[in-house]
Design an enzyme around this catalytic site. Structure first.
Site, PDB file in Angstrom:
ATOM      1  CD  GLU A   1     -10.815  -4.477   2.245  1.00  0.00           C
ATOM      2  OE1 GLU A   1     -11.703  -5.325   2.274  1.00  0.00           O
ATOM      3  OE2 GLU A   1      -9.730  -4.659   1.664  1.00  0.00           O
TER       4      GLU A   1
ATOM      5  CE  LYS B   1       0.308  -2.302   3.088  1.00  0.00           C
ATOM      6  NZ  LYS B   1       0.903  -1.185   2.342  1.00  0.00           N
TER       7      LYS B   1
HETATM    8  N1  HSE Z   1       3.274   2.874   4.033  1.00  0.00           N
HETATM    9  C1  HSE Z   1       2.174   2.222   3.416  1.00  0.00           C
HETATM   10  C2  HSE Z   1       2.346   2.278   1.916  1.00  0.00           C
HETATM   11  C3  HSE Z   1       0.884   2.878   3.822  1.00  0.00           C
HETATM   12  O1  HSE Z   1       3.152   3.096   1.445  1.00  0.00           O
HETATM   13  O2  HSE Z   1       1.712   1.517   1.200  1.00  0.00           O
HETATM   14  C4  HSE Z   1      -0.337   2.144   3.390  1.00  0.00           C
HETATM   15  O3  HSE Z   1      -0.381   0.843   3.917  1.00  0.00           O
END
Ligand code: HSE
Length: 420
Positions: A121, A197
């Site tokens: 998650e 993501k």
């Molecule tokens: N580097 C990522 C961001 C960290 O700034 O969203 C969290 O996934």
């Protein structure tokens, strides 16, 4: 029945230490950290020395450890740890979006073979429970689109630059010092982290197994002060958005690109390291999830939620992917704004149509439509000084492509030359 969790932790960085601290207080979780594997034993740590090891096998070969939490930066090492842990019948929690997105095919096979929970998650949108939401609530055909700000660092930088008028480099350094940015911040500012993501969201939200390599992405590096002026004039904000929209033919349009966001969008007010995701669904219409997307405790909160779910052997089912994987669509139109220092930086022939061209002393810009597959193959969009931003509601699927190619801009070169 609840499982007692004996944890082997890999990594004691920003998030790892956060988890350690939280688990010391949350005794009700029935979870204890038995060993912590680190790379740099010389560093001073805020935990008893006997907990630490530098040997992976002290965790992976310990039969009493039934949960592995992987929180290291290196994606290749992370894959070795996670895959070995699953084959040794340990449940695994990870936050490594790069490793997960790049290794999904192998990870799905391992989960199917060893039937061990593998939860992540924290890999998408930090504290926002987006994966579990897509897995459980949206395990049906109703979800139409996902549109979100999924990278906290870039959103933090954009807020600092445009709202607080802070220089890009200083804003990036601040995002790094606050623990928001990746170990290699290029992953954030290039849009790569968001593409990783989005790959994860595509699998859980739309059932599509793809690679981040197949996701067109641009970051925030080329956004120009003149773009911000243009946005201000329209009362828009510039945000880096990740989108996955099911089109009428059943396939999904997906990309990570800077986008103008109007006041009507819930993403308009998402600032700093916060993330926000708008889900559009057939019956419920719009839903908006909002929360901190980066940083020690927001990420630790999602890891903790996964640990908690392991007490009752919760697993992802990947139901949508098993039912039908429609794949991605590359033939749709995107309505975009492009600004540049010189018209020679753009390939105007790539536009299917142009609806405005404007020249100022500092900058030129054009708005118009481009076929997505043309955009995906275009090299000029990555040229220094070229800034491409999707217009609000920029995905267009109702056009007749054949007609478009014939109807507009038979000689775009003339049009441009006439203006410069
Ligand atoms: N580097 C990522 C961001 C960290 O700034 O969203 C969290 O996934």
């Amino acid at each position: 029945m609840e499982n007692k969790l004996s944890i082997g932790l890999f990594g004691f960085g920003v998030v790892g230490e956060g988890i350690y601290q939280v688990l010391l207080q949350k005794l009700s979780l029935n979870a204890t950290i038995k060993k912590i594997c680190i790379k740099h034993p010389e560093k001073k740590r805020n935990a008893p020395a006997e907990l630490f090891t530098t040997d992976y096998n002290d965790i992976l070969n310990d039969p009493l450890i039934n949960v592995v939490i992987e929180l290291i930066d290196d994606a290749d090492e992370a894959f070795k740890i996670v895959s070995t842990a699953i084959t040794k019948n340990k449940a695994v929690v990870s936050a490594n979006k790069k490793m997960i997105a790049e290794s999904f095919p192998q990870l799905l096979l391992l989960q199917a073979e060893f039937e061990q929970p593998f939860l992540y998650e924290a890999a998408v949108c930090g504290s926002i429970p987006i994966i579990r939401n897509l897995e459980e609530y949206y395990d049906n055909e109703l979800l139409e689109s996902i549109c979100g700000i999924v990278n906290g660092s870039t959103n933090f930088i954009l807020t600092k630059i445009f709202k607080e008028k802070i220089d890009y480099k200083i804003a990036l350094a601040e995002a790094q010092s606050l623990g928001f940015a990746e170990w290699d911040p290029h992953l954030d500012v290039s849009g790569m982290d968001a593409a990783n993501k989005l790959t994860i969201l595509l699998l859980h939200g739309h059932g599509i197994l793809t690679s981040p390599k197949n996701i067109l992405h641009l970051g925030i590096e080329n956004i120009h002060a003149e773009d911000a002026k243009y946005a201000l004039g329209k009362r828009w904000q510039i945000k880096l958005t990740a989108q996955a929209k099911r089109l009428k033919n059943g396939k999904v349009a997906a990309f990570v690109l800077p986008q103008f966001v109007s006041k009507e969008s819930q993403l308009y007010n998402v600032e700093n390291e916060f993330n926000g995701v708008v889900l559009q669904s057939a019956l419920s219409d719009k839903q908006f999830l909002y929360g901190k997307g980066a940083g020690r405790f927001p990420t630790a909160s999602a890891v903790l939620s996964d640990i908690s779910a392991l007490r009752y052997q919760y697993k992802y089912e990947y139901r949508k992917h098993q039912q039908q994987d429609t794949g991605l669509e590359t033939d749709f139109l995107l309505w975009v704004y492009v600004s540049c220092n010189s018209w020679a930086d753009l390939d105007m022939e790539d536009f299917a149509w142009i609806d405005a061209i404007h020249t100022t002393e500092q900058r030129q810009y054009v708005t118009g439509g481009i076929r997505f597959k043309t955009l995906s193959n275009a090299t000029w969009i990555r040229r220094q000084g070229v800034s491409l931003i999707v217009l609000p509601d920029g995905i267009i699927q109702e056009m007749n492509f054949d007609l478009l190619d014939k109807k507009f801009l038979s000689d775009p070169g003339c049009l441009v030359q006439g203006l410069v």
